[in-house]
Every structure is written in C-alpha cells, then in structure tokens.
Design an enzyme around this catalytic site. Sequence first.
Site, PDB file in Angstrom:
ATOM      1  N   LYS A 180       0.826  -1.212   0.023  1.00 52.36           N
ATOM      2  CA  LYS A 180       0.103   0.058   0.005  1.00 52.36           C
ATOM      3  C   LYS A 180       0.832   1.174  -0.146  1.00 52.36           C
ATOM      4  CE  LYS A 180      -1.691   2.982   2.033  1.00 52.36           C
ATOM      5  NZ  LYS A 180      -1.796   4.313   1.613  1.00 52.36           N
ATOM      6  N   GLU A 255       9.989   1.422  10.634  1.00 56.92           N
ATOM      7  CA  GLU A 255      10.946   2.500  10.146  1.00 56.92           C
ATOM      8  C   GLU A 255      10.131   3.832  10.591  1.00 56.92           C
ATOM      9  OE1 GLU A 255      13.869   1.679  10.132  1.00 56.92           O
ATOM     10  OE2 GLU A 255      13.773  -0.444   9.779  1.00 56.92           O
ATOM     11  N   CYS A 289      13.991  10.825   6.765  1.00 52.39           N
ATOM     12  CA  CYS A 289      13.634  10.361   8.254  1.00 52.39           C
ATOM     13  C   CYS A 289      15.269  10.628   8.976  1.00 52.39           C
ATOM     14  CB  CYS A 289      13.437   8.892   8.355  1.00 52.39           C
ATOM     15  SG  CYS A 289      14.559   7.768   7.088  1.00 52.39           S
ATOM     16  N   GLU A 389      10.220  16.319  14.809  1.00 56.81           N
ATOM     17  CA  GLU A 389      10.564  16.138  13.325  1.00 56.81           C
ATOM     18  C   GLU A 389       9.716  17.072  12.742  1.00 56.81           C
ATOM     19  OE1 GLU A 389       9.138  12.569  11.287  1.00 56.81           O
ATOM     20  OE2 GLU A 389      11.253  12.027  10.834  1.00 56.81           O
TER      21      GLU A 389
HETATM   22  P1  NAD Z   1       2.897   8.121   7.289  1.00 54.63           P
HETATM   23  O1  NAD Z   1       3.059   7.484   8.546  1.00 54.63           O
HETATM   24  O2  NAD Z   1       1.496   9.369   7.093  1.00 54.63           O
HETATM   25  O3  NAD Z   1       2.424   7.133   6.139  1.00 54.63           O
HETATM   26  C1  NAD Z   1       3.088   5.907   5.736  1.00 54.63           C
HETATM   27  C2  NAD Z   1       2.257   4.897   5.161  1.00 54.63           C
HETATM   28  O4  NAD Z   1       1.290   4.325   6.086  1.00 54.63           O
HETATM   29  C3  NAD Z   1       1.303   5.455   4.137  1.00 54.63           C
HETATM   30  O5  NAD Z   1       1.288   4.441   3.154  1.00 54.63           O
HETATM   31  C4  NAD Z   1       0.007   5.760   4.515  1.00 54.63           C
HETATM   32  O6  NAD Z   1      -0.927   5.883   3.866  1.00 54.63           O
HETATM   33  C5  NAD Z   1      -0.092   4.453   5.673  1.00 54.63           C
HETATM   34  N1  NAD Z   1      -0.823   4.803   6.743  1.00 54.63           N
HETATM   35  C6  NAD Z   1      -1.106   5.944   7.423  1.00 54.63           C
HETATM   36  N2  NAD Z   1      -2.000   5.868   8.408  1.00 54.63           N
HETATM   37  C7  NAD Z   1      -2.187   4.579   8.470  1.00 54.63           C
HETATM   38  C8  NAD Z   1      -2.956   3.600   9.333  1.00 54.63           C
HETATM   39  N3  NAD Z   1      -3.628   4.268  10.240  1.00 54.63           N
HETATM   40  N4  NAD Z   1      -3.075   2.345   8.962  1.00 54.63           N
HETATM   41  C9  NAD Z   1      -2.451   1.966   8.146  1.00 54.63           C
HETATM   42  N5  NAD Z   1      -1.587   2.392   7.387  1.00 54.63           N
HETATM   43  C10 NAD Z   1      -1.657   3.887   7.372  1.00 54.63           C
HETATM   44  O7  NAD Z   1       4.025   8.799   6.800  1.00 54.63           O
HETATM   45  P2  NAD Z   1       4.371   9.707   5.538  1.00 54.63           P
HETATM   46  O8  NAD Z   1       3.954  11.306   5.792  1.00 54.63           O
HETATM   47  O9  NAD Z   1       4.109   9.170   4.072  1.00 54.63           O
HETATM   48  O10 NAD Z   1       6.261   9.773   5.630  1.00 54.63           O
HETATM   49  C11 NAD Z   1       6.967  10.541   6.469  1.00 54.63           C
HETATM   50  C12 NAD Z   1       7.065   9.712   7.660  1.00 54.63           C
HETATM   51  O11 NAD Z   1       7.915   8.531   7.301  1.00 54.63           O
HETATM   52  C13 NAD Z   1       8.167  10.721   8.491  1.00 54.63           C
HETATM   53  O12 NAD Z   1       7.810  10.650   9.874  1.00 54.63           O
HETATM   54  C14 NAD Z   1       9.588   9.926   8.193  1.00 54.63           C
HETATM   55  O13 NAD Z   1      10.278  10.134   9.514  1.00 54.63           O
HETATM   56  C15 NAD Z   1       9.157   8.518   8.236  1.00 54.63           C
HETATM   57  N6  NAD Z   1      10.361   7.785   7.288  1.00 54.63           N
HETATM   58  C16 NAD Z   1      10.967   7.146   8.259  1.00 54.63           C
HETATM   59  C17 NAD Z   1      11.892   6.204   7.525  1.00 54.63           C
HETATM   60  C18 NAD Z   1      12.867   5.277   8.142  1.00 54.63           C
HETATM   61  O14 NAD Z   1      13.660   4.550   7.637  1.00 54.63           O
HETATM   62  N7  NAD Z   1      13.035   5.193   9.350  1.00 54.63           N
HETATM   63  C19 NAD Z   1      12.411   6.632   6.021  1.00 54.63           C
HETATM   64  C20 NAD Z   1      11.359   7.579   5.532  1.00 54.63           C
HETATM   65  C21 NAD Z   1      10.356   8.209   6.065  1.00 54.63           C
END
Ligand code: NAD
Length: 501
Positions: A180, A255, A289, A389
């Site tokens: 997804k 992550e 991140c 962040e």
């Molecule tokens: P997000 O948490 O909004 O979404 C990530 C994914 O999860 C998306 O596909 C989203 O649709 C899905 N999602 C959101 N809510 C959900 C729920 N309730 N149930 C199931 N799935 C759900 O994150 P984003 O805004 O897309 O990305 C940015 C974040 O990702 C930042 O906090 C960043 O630090 C983190 N990130 C971490 C790493 C790492 O390796 N640690 C790498 C890149 C980004």
Amino acid sequence: MTTLNGVAVHGHHIDGRERPSADGRTFEVRNPANGTLIAHVAEGGAADVALAIGAADAAFADGRWSRMTVRDRHRILNRFADAIEAVLPDLATLESTCVGRPLREMRAQLGRIPEFYRYFAAVARTAEDAVTPFEGSYLNYVRRVPLGVVGQLTPWNHPLLILTKKLAPALAAGNAVVVKPSELTPLTTLVLAQIAHDAGIPDGIFNVVTGFGAEAGAALCTDRRVRKLDLTGGTETGRVVAKLAGENLVRVTCELGGKAPVIVLPDADLDRAAAGATFAAFIASGQTCVAGTRVLVHESQADALVERMVRRARTIGIGDPLDLATQLGPLVSRPQLERTERYVEIGRVEGATVACGGRRPDGVHASGYFYEPTIFTNVRAEMRIAQDEIFGPVTCVLTYRDLDEAVQIANGIQFGLAASIWTGDAARAMKLAQRLECGIIWINDHHRIDPSLPWGGMKDSGMGRETGLEGYREYTQTKSVIVNLDDPVDWYATNEVVRLS
Ligand code: NAD
C-alpha cells in the site's frame, strides 16, 4: 490504463493485472512543483485489499514462488533488476514529478535500486541453514522458510527506494507481497509492479493496492492472512500499525521518524563539516527520516561553522525539479509546507534566530510548495524546533561545552534513528559512536546507504531492521527439524529412574 479528460487513470495491480476499485472510486495525484494534475488513481477499500490478499495467499500456497528453486528465483530477481535498470531515467523523471525532489537527486537515488534486488537474490542463493549442537544422538537442522503473505506500507519521501528495501528481501525469501504505497506518490510503485510482472515474477506475488492509510492501510493491517507488517512512516502511524499487528500476533517492522544530530568535533575541518551539515539537512528539502536537523558544534566554533553553512545554503539552486541544475525542489504537499511554516514561526516565538531562509522563495511557480533552506541559531535543546521532526528544509545549530554535553543533547530526544560525526580523529569518533542512542551512525558522511546495511532506529524511531542479513532474516522464520539417530525410546515400557541433570 484508461484516461479521464486526457489524464491517465491507474488501477490497482492485483494478481498480475490492473483492476479498478470495486466501487470505482479514484483520487488525484498532483505535481507539487506546480499543482498540475498528473493522474487519477484507484482509491482502494477493504474489498480491494481483501482481493489482493486473497491473490497473494493463493499464490503463496501453491508454491509458484515460495517453492520455486532458489536458483530460478535468483535468476528472475536478477532479470527484474536488469529491467529496472533499463528504464531508470523514466522512473527517475516520474518519481521527481510526483515527489518534487530534483531529478539530479532522484537519478542518484534510483541508480542504487537494482543492486538491492541483486544483493538479496544473492543472499537467498547463498543462504546456508544451521545445524545446532543438540545434545545426544540427534541431528537438529534449522531451515529458514518464508512467512507467507506480507503487507508493506510505504511513505512518499523515497517511494521506490523504501519499497525496494522491503520488497527485495521479501521476494528473495519467497514471500507474497501486498503493498500500500503513499496516497501522494503511488505511480512509480505501480510501474514497478508491471516491470516485475514482465520480468517473470509470477502473478499474485507482488500486488499493489493504492489508496489512503486510514482505509486501505488499515484493511491490510487487520486481515489475519497477513503474516508480517512492514511500515515506513511517521511515529504515530507506527503506534497504530504495531498495535494492530499485536492484536493479530504478526511480526512488525517499523521504520519511523528521526531528528538526526550532526556532531562537529572541535578538530573537524569546518569547511567539510559545513558542506556535510548542509547536505545532511537539505537533501530532499529535509524530507528524510535521517535528515541532519540538529547541528551540534563546540561553542568556540559555532560562529565560524554557521557562517560557512549560511554561505552554502544561500547558493542552493531552488526551482523546477526536472531541471538538472535544480538542487532543491518543493515540499511534497501543502500540509507539509504549512507544517514547515508553522515550525519556523514556533522557532521564532521560542526565541531562536533565523540565520538564513525562514520564508518561501521568490521566482518559483506560485502553485508549488517551495521553502528556502533555513538555519536556526540560538537554539536550546528543549525547544520544539530541536525536539520535533519538522520534515522540511530546516536545521538547528546548538552549541556544546564538552563532549559529555554533546552526548546529552544528542541522546536527549524521543528519536534514535541516525547521527553523523565530523572529525579528523576516527578513533575518537568511534568512541563517541558507542555512546549515541541510535541505529545508524556515519563518520564523516551522512545519508550513505547500502543493501548490506542493517537499517533502523532505537527508541521512538522504530522497531526491527530492514536490509542487510538482518532484514532478510526478518522476512523468514525458522523451522527446526530434530532427527533421532538411534532407536526411539519406548517411554512406557520401562520404569527407569530419570536423572535430573
Ligand atoms: P505516514 O505515517 O503518514 O504514512 C506512511 C504509510 O502508512 C502510508 O502508506 C500511509 O497511507 C499509511 N498509513 C497512514 N495511516 C495509517 C493507518 N492508520 N493504518 C495503516 N496505514 C496507514 O508517513 P508519511 O507522511 O508518508 O512519511 C513521512 C514519515 O515517514 C516521517 O515521519 C519519516 O520520518 C518517516 N520515514 C521513516 C524512514 C525510516 O527509515 N525510519 C524513512 C522514510 C520516512
């Protein structure tokens, strides 16, 4: 693929073919540099996710991939890597158009992707199982087997790279996958699924359901046929997904967020450290991140470092991401831009000083979500701009008096994902690295990755590791086979007293 008013309409990728949503819903994907409509994409609901999981479950169960010889899986994954490599320029352009990251960055990042599939194909091909020192006349051999259907939830900041870090080990180990992708950037994931199909990855093994987290994402997390959930996303999403995984007793890798310190030791070359700190902070407009968003410098060198960083930040070329000369593109969305603006305002109110940036730039497309590289000084460790962040092109410079204080500031935060140390003394840096509470530490570098690197965070930055041998193992489970090499015991035929040790 169909079109609507001349704009492409993309379906899900389920069981090897494109399908619209069961209820026909779609959502829009727009270019963050100028607001233009790029595509309409199927908006998945519970029925679409169930269909994809069903296809994956059937494909896993009949062994078309999981029981294929490892030699053949290895061959197909290498073919997949070659096919990706052949279309890298197109993938980089599409990724840049959807994410807003400069094409120059996207080409550099996506250029690494084929090697992840080759690396994990090789890991699977060369994996050796174990024989334990089981006591007595027994042979206990331990085989690693795939998990089954795995669900992968990916973010928008590095759509293809992050997917690849999860997909390559999952496929190499023989699992069936349902992805997804982020609702903001689903297109390259759909293209990748088609490339996989054409390269010979069997139908049902790599499925993509597009849609929103609260609906499609949640449906993936609650289906009991899914044996592992692997999320890259925000820390709050991590808590939701981990809770759902707990309810179903399935494995979870998360992550999550970060706020990496960039620690400049007093013996560091300040020009190199300033170049490193600006690279750490502003690549991807700070939307990574591991972005280096807390620069820790000895109080005696702060002015000299800031002066060098500001000079560099002011030369960063902002503009159209598809122009190869552009060094900084827009943020991915209006909410992300507004969040950045809000945090810069919070920093000002908290009493920090904006040394450069702190505004939207002139001379860019009015509908694009651009923001200038921003450096805060006079920052105290407890300020929100130094704790939260932000996920925009904003970094904070904090000073320390001695190494103990630098360690205290670096560790004094909920996150524990990454850090970098800048110094001319490697031994000193390695000693410091032992004291940092984070999963990834670079010395005289930042952002560098490799398929062999175990990647992941401590504390609220996540659980589990992706990539490397550890990441591969997390997509397998062990099966212990215990062989009695002697005659079996007839327990009830004797009353012999059993010794206790
Ligand atoms: P997000 O948490 O909004 O979404 C990530 C994914 O999860 C998306 O596909 C989203 O649709 C899905 N999602 C959101 N809510 C959900 C729920 N309730 N149930 C199931 N799935 C759900 O994150 P984003 O805004 O897309 O990305 C940015 C974040 O990702 C930042 O906090 C960043 O630090 C983190 N990130 C971490 C790493 C790492 O390796 N640690 C790498 C890149 C980004």
